[in-house]
Design an enzyme around this catalytic site. Structure first.
Site, PDB file in Angstrom:
ATOM      1  CG  HIS A 135       0.494   4.776 -42.581  1.00 17.99           C
ATOM      2  ND1 HIS A 135       1.397   5.106 -43.563  1.00 17.99           N
ATOM      3  CD2 HIS A 135      -0.045   3.595 -42.968  1.00 17.99           C
ATOM      4  CE1 HIS A 135       1.389   4.163 -44.499  1.00 17.99           C
ATOM      5  NE2 HIS A 135       0.529   3.243 -44.163  1.00 17.99           N
ATOM      6  CG  ASP A 139      -6.471   2.769 -46.912  1.00 17.76           C
ATOM      7  OD1 ASP A 139      -6.799   1.679 -47.390  1.00 17.76           O
ATOM      8  OD2 ASP A 139      -5.435   2.924 -46.238  1.00 17.76           O
ATOM      9  CD  GLU A 175       1.370   8.702 -44.560  1.00 19.78           C
ATOM     10  OE1 GLU A 175       1.819   8.007 -43.636  1.00 19.78           O
ATOM     11  OE2 GLU A 175       1.718   8.573 -45.747  1.00 19.78           O
ATOM     12  CG  ASN A 180       4.676   6.402 -41.857  1.00 22.58           C
ATOM     13  OD1 ASN A 180       3.758   5.597 -41.682  1.00 22.58           O
ATOM     14  ND2 ASN A 180       4.563   7.429 -42.680  1.00 22.58           N
TER      15      ASN A 180
HETATM   16  C1  GLP Z   1      -0.633   0.857 -46.802  1.00 21.81           C
HETATM   17  C2  GLP Z   1      -2.153   0.871 -46.493  1.00 21.81           C
HETATM   18  C3  GLP Z   1      -2.414   0.505 -45.064  1.00 21.81           C
HETATM   19  C4  GLP Z   1      -1.541  -0.670 -44.722  1.00 21.81           C
HETATM   20  C5  GLP Z   1      -0.100  -0.210 -44.658  1.00 21.81           C
HETATM   21  C6  GLP Z   1       0.884  -1.336 -44.558  1.00 21.81           C
HETATM   22  O1  GLP Z   1      -0.148   2.021 -47.327  1.00 21.81           O
HETATM   23  N1  GLP Z   1      -2.847   2.054 -46.789  1.00 21.81           N
HETATM   24  O2  GLP Z   1      -3.790   0.235 -44.878  1.00 21.81           O
HETATM   25  O3  GLP Z   1      -1.890  -1.194 -43.492  1.00 21.81           O
HETATM   26  O4  GLP Z   1       0.210   0.676 -45.692  1.00 21.81           O
HETATM   27  O5  GLP Z   1       1.109  -1.956 -45.793  1.00 21.81           O
HETATM   28  P1  GLP Z   1       1.756  -3.389 -45.898  1.00 21.81           P
HETATM   29  O6  GLP Z   1       0.799  -4.327 -45.264  1.00 21.81           O
HETATM   30  O7  GLP Z   1       1.905  -3.647 -47.369  1.00 21.81           O
HETATM   31  O8  GLP Z   1       3.051  -3.334 -45.179  1.00 21.81           O
END
Ligand code: GLP
Length: 260
Positions: A138, A67, A143, A136
């Site tokens: 995702h 992403d 989402e 959440n």
């Molecule tokens: C972000 C990214 C995801 C990631 C998730 C967790 O928003 N778009 O690809 O896996 O949220 O983030 P983190 O690893 O900082 O907890």
């Protein structure tokens, strides 16, 4: 889904890196799907260290990031393109032209998303998709409510995700509201998935992903449909798993030939 509970994120990151390294050695032209966020930092450190020790050669590897934020160019300090350069690409020998990240400045987003899907197909599909999980539930930026058959497309973030990621920006108002993300269907097409989740903030999402019903309300739960998905969690993220003892038992009894 295979669930591996490790004492801390260090062992999980090492394990995930060993899986990626074994793939790259067996298939030098491997196609990796890559995540951002705080979760995979240890994984990237491990792979970079293996590369520095001459244990893996990534010169023929291709990558597709999951992403990117809409509106941020690759030089923006908070873009995922910049994150990937800083944390991984500058430390290994992946050819620039084999690196793919959605373009947050694409003038025609639907056409760009279609081209991204086509590029994945042309590369032969993703061999190993590495993922984190949002608090959440995702995956990528799919989402809650995302179609489980979705492909790469524009998404609007939830307010919770904007808050979760706001610390990366000077103020919450500067955090982008739109993103380009691979779809849940795109992710499910990968031949193998490795998901990491660390910390108590992820415990509910991990339980919903691994033990809840398969539902668009918890997009990570779609990975229950994947034929080869490993979930690596630390003790804090495993805290709400009902069958944690069974997962520990399974892993303790895992045949040697199945270990990376
Ligand atoms: C972000 C990214 C995801 C990631 C998730 C967790 O928003 N778009 O690809 O896996 O949220 O983030 P983190 O690893 O900082 O907890």
């Amino acid at each position: 889904m295979e669930i591996i509970i490790t004492p801390s994120s260090v062992e999980a990151s090492e394990h995930a890196a060993r899986i990626a390294a074994a793939l790259i050695r067996a298939k030098p032209r491997a196609v990796l799907g890559l995540p951002t966020g705080s979760t995979p930092l240890g994984f990237y450190d491990q792979l970079a260290a293996m590369h520095a020790r001459g244990e893996i050669n990534l010169s023929e590897v291709a990558t597709f990031n999951v992403d990117e934020y809409v509106g941020l160019g690759p030089e923006h300090p908070r873009s995922y393109a910049r994150y990937m350069r800083e944390h991984f690409f500058s430390r290994v020998n992946i050819a620039n032209w084999r690196i793919h990240i959605p373009n947050g400045l694409a003038p025609d987003i639907p056409a760009h998303c279609e081209a991204y899907e086509a590029a994945i197909r042309e590369a032969g599909g993703i061999d190993l998709q590495v993922l984190g999980v949002g608090s959440n539930g995702h995956i990528g930026f799919n989402e809650p409510g995302s179609s489980l058959g979705s492909r790469t497309r524009l998404k609007t973030l939830t307010e919770q995700t904007i808050r979760d990621n706001a610390h990366f920006f000077e103020s919450p108002e500067q955090a982008p509201r739109h993103v380009i993300t691979m779809g849940v269907g795109t992710i499910l097409d990968a031949r193998r998935c490795v998901v990491m989740a660390f910390g108590k903030e992820k415990a509910a999402a991990v339980a919903a992903m691994a033990e809840g019903p398969v539902t668009a309300s918890a997009p990570a739960s779609a990975l229950q449909l994947h034929p080869w998905c490993s979930l690596m969690v630390d003790e804090a993220a495993a805290a709400k798993l009902k069958r944690a003892d069974y997962y520990r038992w399974v892993y303790a009894n895992k045949p040697e030939w199945q270990r990376p």
